[in-house]
Design a protein around this motif. Structure first.
Motif, PDB file in Angstrom:
ATOM      1  N   UNK A  46     110.171  99.360  68.299  1.00 41.75           N
ATOM      2  CA  UNK A  46     110.960  99.967  67.239  1.00 41.75           C
ATOM      3  C   UNK A  46     110.048 100.723  66.278  1.00 41.75           C
ATOM      4  N   UNK A  47     110.654 101.589  65.478  1.00 49.53           N
ATOM      5  CA  UNK A  47     109.889 102.272  64.440  1.00 49.53           C
ATOM      6  C   UNK A  47     110.827 102.687  63.319  1.00 49.53           C
ATOM      7  N   UNK A  48     110.270 102.960  62.151  1.00 46.75           N
ATOM      8  CA  UNK A  48     110.959 103.613  61.036  1.00 46.75           C
ATOM      9  C   UNK A  48     109.933 104.479  60.334  1.00 46.75           C
ATOM     10  N   UNK A  59     114.322 114.926  62.045  1.00 43.13           N
ATOM     11  CA  UNK A  59     114.774 114.189  63.224  1.00 43.13           C
ATOM     12  C   UNK A  59     113.585 113.409  63.793  1.00 43.13           C
ATOM     13  N   UNK A  60     113.771 112.096  63.928  1.00 49.78           N
ATOM     14  CA  UNK A  60     112.724 111.238  64.487  1.00 49.78           C
ATOM     15  C   UNK A  60     113.200 110.729  65.832  1.00 49.78           C
ATOM     16  N   UNK A  61     112.461 111.046  66.854  1.00 50.22           N
ATOM     17  CA  UNK A  61     112.776 110.572  68.203  1.00 50.22           C
ATOM     18  C   UNK A  61     111.715 109.561  68.616  1.00 50.22           C
ATOM     19  N   UNK A  62     112.130 108.346  68.885  1.00 48.15           N
ATOM     20  CA  UNK A  62     111.205 107.266  69.196  1.00 48.15           C
ATOM     21  C   UNK A  62     110.977 107.195  70.710  1.00 48.15           C
ATOM     22  N   UNK A  63     109.824 107.673  71.143  1.00 52.18           N
ATOM     23  CA  UNK A  63     109.454 107.612  72.552  1.00 52.18           C
ATOM     24  C   UNK A  63     108.566 106.412  72.871  1.00 52.18           C
ATOM     25  N   UNK A  64     108.473 105.458  71.941  1.00 50.99           N
ATOM     26  CA  UNK A  64     107.707 104.238  72.182  1.00 50.99           C
ATOM     27  C   UNK A  64     108.629 103.250  72.896  1.00 50.99           C
ATOM     28  N   UNK A  86     118.382  99.840  59.787  1.00 51.88           N
ATOM     29  CA  UNK A  86     118.033  99.196  61.042  1.00 51.88           C
ATOM     30  C   UNK A  86     116.932 100.009  61.701  1.00 51.88           C
ATOM     31  N   UNK A  87     115.987  99.378  62.370  1.00 45.01           N
ATOM     32  CA  UNK A  87     114.907 100.130  63.016  1.00 45.01           C
ATOM     33  C   UNK A  87     115.442 101.080  64.086  1.00 45.01           C
ATOM     34  N   UNK A  88     114.659 102.118  64.367  1.00 44.85           N
ATOM     35  CA  UNK A  88     114.982 103.062  65.424  1.00 44.85           C
ATOM     36  C   UNK A  88     114.452 102.478  66.729  1.00 44.85           C
ATOM     37  N   UNK A  89     115.339 102.122  67.641  1.00 42.49           N
ATOM     38  CA  UNK A  89     114.912 101.521  68.894  1.00 42.49           C
ATOM     39  C   UNK A  89     114.236 102.550  69.794  1.00 42.49           C
ATOM     40  N   UNK A  90     113.524 102.053  70.780  1.00 43.89           N
ATOM     41  CA  UNK A  90     112.869 102.927  71.734  1.00 43.89           C
ATOM     42  C   UNK A  90     113.856 103.849  72.429  1.00 43.89           C
ATOM     43  N   UNK A  91     113.481 105.119  72.564  1.00 45.92           N
ATOM     44  CA  UNK A  91     114.281 106.155  73.204  1.00 45.92           C
ATOM     45  C   UNK A  91     115.536 106.507  72.412  1.00 45.92           C
TER      46      UNK A  91
END
Length: 472
Positions: free
Chosen positions: A13-15, A4-9, A38-43
């Motif tokens: 975006x991140x992958x 599980x990747x949670x993007x707190x940036x 698709x990239x993982x958006x912030x939050x």
């Protein structure tokens, strides 16, 4: 594996790309933004789920912008059920810039600065441009010392503990953004046993060069006097006066002292593995012989090299280089698709049918198609401008989702006094169909057309090394 990747940036975006894993049946988990997912958006949160079905040294890293060079990476070790060598250490190396992340490179192209001081940039050992990104330190597992104006910041270094008489497997990963790094251990010989997750026949050496994205596993026999020894990671570039040295500590249990007092032991007859050169008399380092990648051989369990099969064979030449300031493959600049290629493959347009010239750079969604189950021979070159005696910086090449056999490496002609390149490899010609000179080498071909089916110097079904290829 389920991650599980949670993007707190926030606002970024991140992958995550799982470097070296084939992703059979799960290409959408490969982590390449706008291509595989698709990239993982912030939050936002995303679940990666895939099978890690081969043992070896792999790693994970962000696949967006400069996030990897900022530190968004880590080791991914897939172990055998029963490891032959139980004692293991992981070592991740990376160059580090103290002024900013890799994004500032765009501002420095053509006008390289170190802080506010202009300089010429790093160069390769054979005198090619290597990029404007100034590396002030080499990190080993995130730690390094930094010297400026003769003042050394005495930060703690990474320590690897060993017991006298034991054997240790070191898994070395490079998260470097640009530069090759030379690895050695004072007073100890290195035995390379794997590269890029694949076993190779044991190759003794005194040092080895590792390039961005690569991994090397080596055995170290703790058979020296119980003491403290330097592990060195040197940026393999010129000028040597600006090349930083990364250090870690190899400490025998019970050895007294805080820092080693050892020196490099390569004084005569030493070998450097994964050396990208083919020098005869000139040597980039004193008393050192080069062991190039094509001299390594695959270990037990690797399949034999696929052979030419009439009607089931495809060959592609891919020439990398900068044309009119843009990164190109065969004179074409990659243009991302406007739709998801997995869910809407019929809607992918923008084919590469535009006529490219030396003055016109094509921009398209560059796709190579070949039938499944076929034998594919890919020839990677770096020959833009070579017909005019101009040679560009080296490029690391990483193929996602496939394994391959390195069957031949063609070297240029060197000045055997200075080590500089004076002519491109004679194996390739850069010509148009009408025989005229192809300045950007958009259509490279073998100098000997018979090599399509039978490359010279390749024995029948050799157990060649499989893995990531860095081609200069």
């Amino acid at each position: 594996m389920i991650v599980f990747v949670e993007n707190d940036l926030e606002g970024r975006e991140t992958t995550i790309h799982w470097h070296g894993l084939d992703q059979r049946g799960t290409p959408w988990m490969d982590g390449v933004p706008y291509i595989n997912q698709c990239p993982i958006n912030g939050l936002q949160r995303f679940k990666y789920r895939f099978i890690a079905d081969e043992a070896g040294t792999f790693w994970w890293h962000s696949h967006i912008g400069s996030q990897r060079s900022d530190g968004l990476y880590g080791a991914l070790i897939v172990k055998e059920r029963e490891e032959v060598v139980e004692n293991q250490h992981i070592m991740i190396v990376q160059e580090w810039n103290h002024d900013g992340d890799a994004d500032h490179i765009r501002e420095n192209i053509g006008a390289t600065f170190d802080g506010r001081i202009k300089w010429s940039g790093f160069r390769t050992l054979d005198n090619l441009s290597m990029g404007p990104y100034r590396a002030h330190s080499i990190l080993i597992n995130g730690r390094a010392r930094f010297s400026d104006d003769n003042v050394t910041i005495d930060t703690p270094l990474t320590r690897f503990m060993v017991e006298e008489g034991e054997v240790y497997r070191f898994r070395v990963i490079t998260a470097a953004a640009f530069y090759p790094i030379l690895i050695s251990v004072d007073n100890h010989q290195i035995e390379l046993i794997a590269t890029d997750g694949k076993n190779i026949k044991t190759q003794p050496c005194d040092s080895f060069i590792i390039y961005p994205g690569e991994r090397f596993d080596f055995l170290l026999h703790a058979n020296q006097e119980p003491d403290i020894y330097w592990i060195r990671a040197l940026l393999a570039v010129t000028p040597f006066s600006r090349a930083p040295l990364g250090e870690a500590i190899l400490k025998y249990n019970g050895a007294p002292g805080r820092y080693p007092r050892t020196s490099p032991n390569c004084t005569a007859g030493c070998n450097m593995a994964n050396c990208p050169y083919d020098y005869k008399s000139y040597q980039p380092y004193p008393n050192t012989s080069c062991i190039s990648m094509n001299k390594l051989r695959g270990g037990a369990g690797l399949p034999s090299t696929p052979q030419y099969e009439a009607g089931n064979f495809r060959q592609f030449f891919l020439n990398f280089g900068f044309v009119q300031g843009s990164a190109t493959v065969n004179g074409r600049v990659f243009k991302s698709p406007t739709v998801n290629i997995y869910t809407q493959p019929k809607d992918v347009t923008d084919p590469c049918d535009e006529v490219c010239t030396d003055e016109v750079v094509c921009r398209c969604f560059h796709v190579i198609k070949f039938p499944g189950g076929s034998v594919v021979q890919i020839v990677l070159t770096n020959l833009v401008g070579s017909t005019e005696g101009s040679f560009q910086e080296p490029h690391p090449i990483h193929i996602h989702g496939h394994q391959f056999h390195v069957v031949k490496i063609g070297f240029p002609t060197y000045n055997e006094t200075s080590g500089e390149i004076i002519a491109a490899t004679p194996d390739i010609v850069c010509e148009h169909c009408d025989g005229s000179v192809d300045r950007n080498c958009r259509e490279p071909q073998w100098a000997d057309s018979s090599w399509t089916r039978n490359l010279p110097g390749i024995p029948e079904r050799p157990p060649m090394m499989v893995g990531l290829l860095t081609f200069s």
